[in-house]
Design a protein around this motif. Structure first.
Motif, short mmCIF file in Angstrom:
data_model
loop_
_atom_site.label_atom_id
_atom_site.label_comp_id
_atom_site.label_asym_id
_atom_site.label_seq_id
_atom_site.Cartn_x
_atom_site.Cartn_y
_atom_site.Cartn_z
N ASP A 81 -14.56 14.50 -12.53
CA ASP A 81 -14.15 15.96 -12.45
C ASP A 81 -12.92 16.09 -13.01
O ASP A 81 -12.18 15.85 -12.10
N THR A 82 -12.74 16.35 -14.07
CA THR A 82 -11.31 16.53 -14.38
C THR A 82 -10.56 17.66 -13.97
O THR A 82 -9.27 17.89 -13.65
N SER A 83 -11.40 18.79 -13.70
CA SER A 83 -10.87 20.10 -12.92
C SER A 83 -10.16 19.64 -11.68
O SER A 83 -9.42 20.22 -11.21
N LYS A 84 -10.93 18.73 -10.91
CA LYS A 84 -10.66 18.37 -9.41
C LYS A 84 -9.82 17.12 -9.53
O LYS A 84 -9.14 16.47 -8.50
N LYS A 85 -9.48 16.59 -10.63
CA LYS A 85 -8.78 15.13 -10.56
C LYS A 85 -9.46 14.15 -9.77
O LYS A 85 -8.62 13.58 -8.85
N SER A 86 -10.69 14.15 -9.89
CA SER A 86 -11.37 13.04 -9.06
C SER A 86 -12.67 12.34 -9.58
O SER A 86 -13.12 12.82 -10.51
N SER A 87 -12.99 11.27 -9.10
CA SER A 87 -14.25 10.67 -9.61
C SER A 87 -14.76 9.93 -8.45
O SER A 87 -14.17 9.81 -7.42
N SER A 88 -16.21 9.69 -8.48
CA SER A 88 -16.80 8.89 -7.44
C SER A 88 -17.49 7.71 -8.17
O SER A 88 -17.96 7.75 -9.28
N LYS A 126 -3.44 12.34 -10.04
CA LYS A 126 -2.60 13.27 -10.04
C LYS A 126 -2.44 13.98 -11.39
O LYS A 126 -2.21 15.22 -11.56
N SER A 131 -8.85 10.12 -6.17
CA SER A 131 -8.30 11.29 -6.63
C SER A 131 -7.02 10.79 -7.31
O SER A 131 -6.41 9.80 -7.01
N ASN A 147 -14.80 7.28 -3.37
CA ASN A 147 -14.26 8.65 -4.08
C ASN A 147 -12.68 8.03 -4.73
O ASN A 147 -11.94 7.22 -3.80
N ARG A 201 -18.63 13.21 -18.18
CA ARG A 201 -18.88 13.91 -16.89
C ARG A 201 -19.79 12.64 -15.99
O ARG A 201 -19.48 12.67 -14.70
#
Lengths: 113, 111
Positions: free
Chosen positions: B66-73, B26, B24, B22, B54
């Motif tokens: 997921d740009t709303s959570k500012k995260s990628s996996s 900022k 994340s 994962n 996505r």
């Protein structure tokens, strides 16, 4: 064609000496980056050249570090009066433009004794 | 400064298992990229996902954003011993800015 080429691959120098690290990017790539990586750590951004724009030097750790890119191609990273904390692998990368993936060289491992 | 932070820092799995890493970040991004590094030298680009995408696939790799959570996996399916390496996420912010890398995840795949 060839990938990104860096020289030398290894450099051992005495504390206080100056060193020059060279990077030959992929022909036609407008963006060139220098990063530094200490053992087991992530990549620390140093400097970024994009086309004819002024370079982004915001990552250079001190005024002992400088870099130039001649004719939009070859780049040289110079470290003056080297210190032991400068020991790291210095990685150069180039990309077609500032939104494209980076192509990395194999780096120069600098050891300051 | 580092924008992306990978999680976990290290991961050890058996060959054949799936590996999930994962990342994340900022600030708003233009795109997010994943790279692989063997033996502490040059990095190799794996996959790029743009801010309006996505999910992307490439072989055994699957990346989500997921740009709303500012995260990628990053998911590696059916892992092999040869997948053993460090994996880094890198983010490109809007404007003429350099690519910023996270600290990486060290993946060990045990045969």
């Amino acid at each position: 064609g060839a990938g990104v080429s860096q020289s030398p691959s290894n450099k051992v120098t005495e504390k206080g000496k100056d060193v020059e690290l060279r990077c030959d990017p992929i022909s036609g790539h407008t963006a060139l980056y220098w990063y530094r990586q200490s053992l087991g750590q992530g990549l620390e951004f140093l400097i970024y050249f994009q086309g004819n724009s002024a370079p982004d030097k915001s990552g250079l750790p001190s005024d002992r570090f400088s870099a130039e890119r001649t004719g939009g191609s070859v780049s040289t990273l110079t470290i003056q009066r080297t210190q032991q904390e400068d020991s790291a692998v210095y990685l150069c990368a180039s990309s077609l433009d500032n939104e494209s993936p980076l192509h990395f060289g194999n780096g120069t491992r600098l050891t300051v004794t | 400064s580092q924008q992306g932070e990978e999680d976990p820092q290290a991961l050890s799995i058996q060959e054949g298992e799936n590996a999930t890493m994962n990342c994340s970040y900022k600030t708003s991004i233009n795109n997010l990229q994943w790279y692989r590094q063997n033996s502490g030298r040059g990095l190799v680009h794996l996959i790029l996902i743009r801010s309006n995408e996505r999910e992307k696939h490439s072989g055994r790799l699957r990346v989500t954003l997921d740009t709303s959570k500012k995260s990628s996996s990053l998911l590696i399916t059916a892992s092999r011993a040869a997948d053993t390496a460090s994996y880094f996420c890198a983010t490109l912010s809007r404007g003429n800015t350099p690519l910023v890398f996270g600290k990486g995840t060290r993946l060990s795949v045990i045969a």
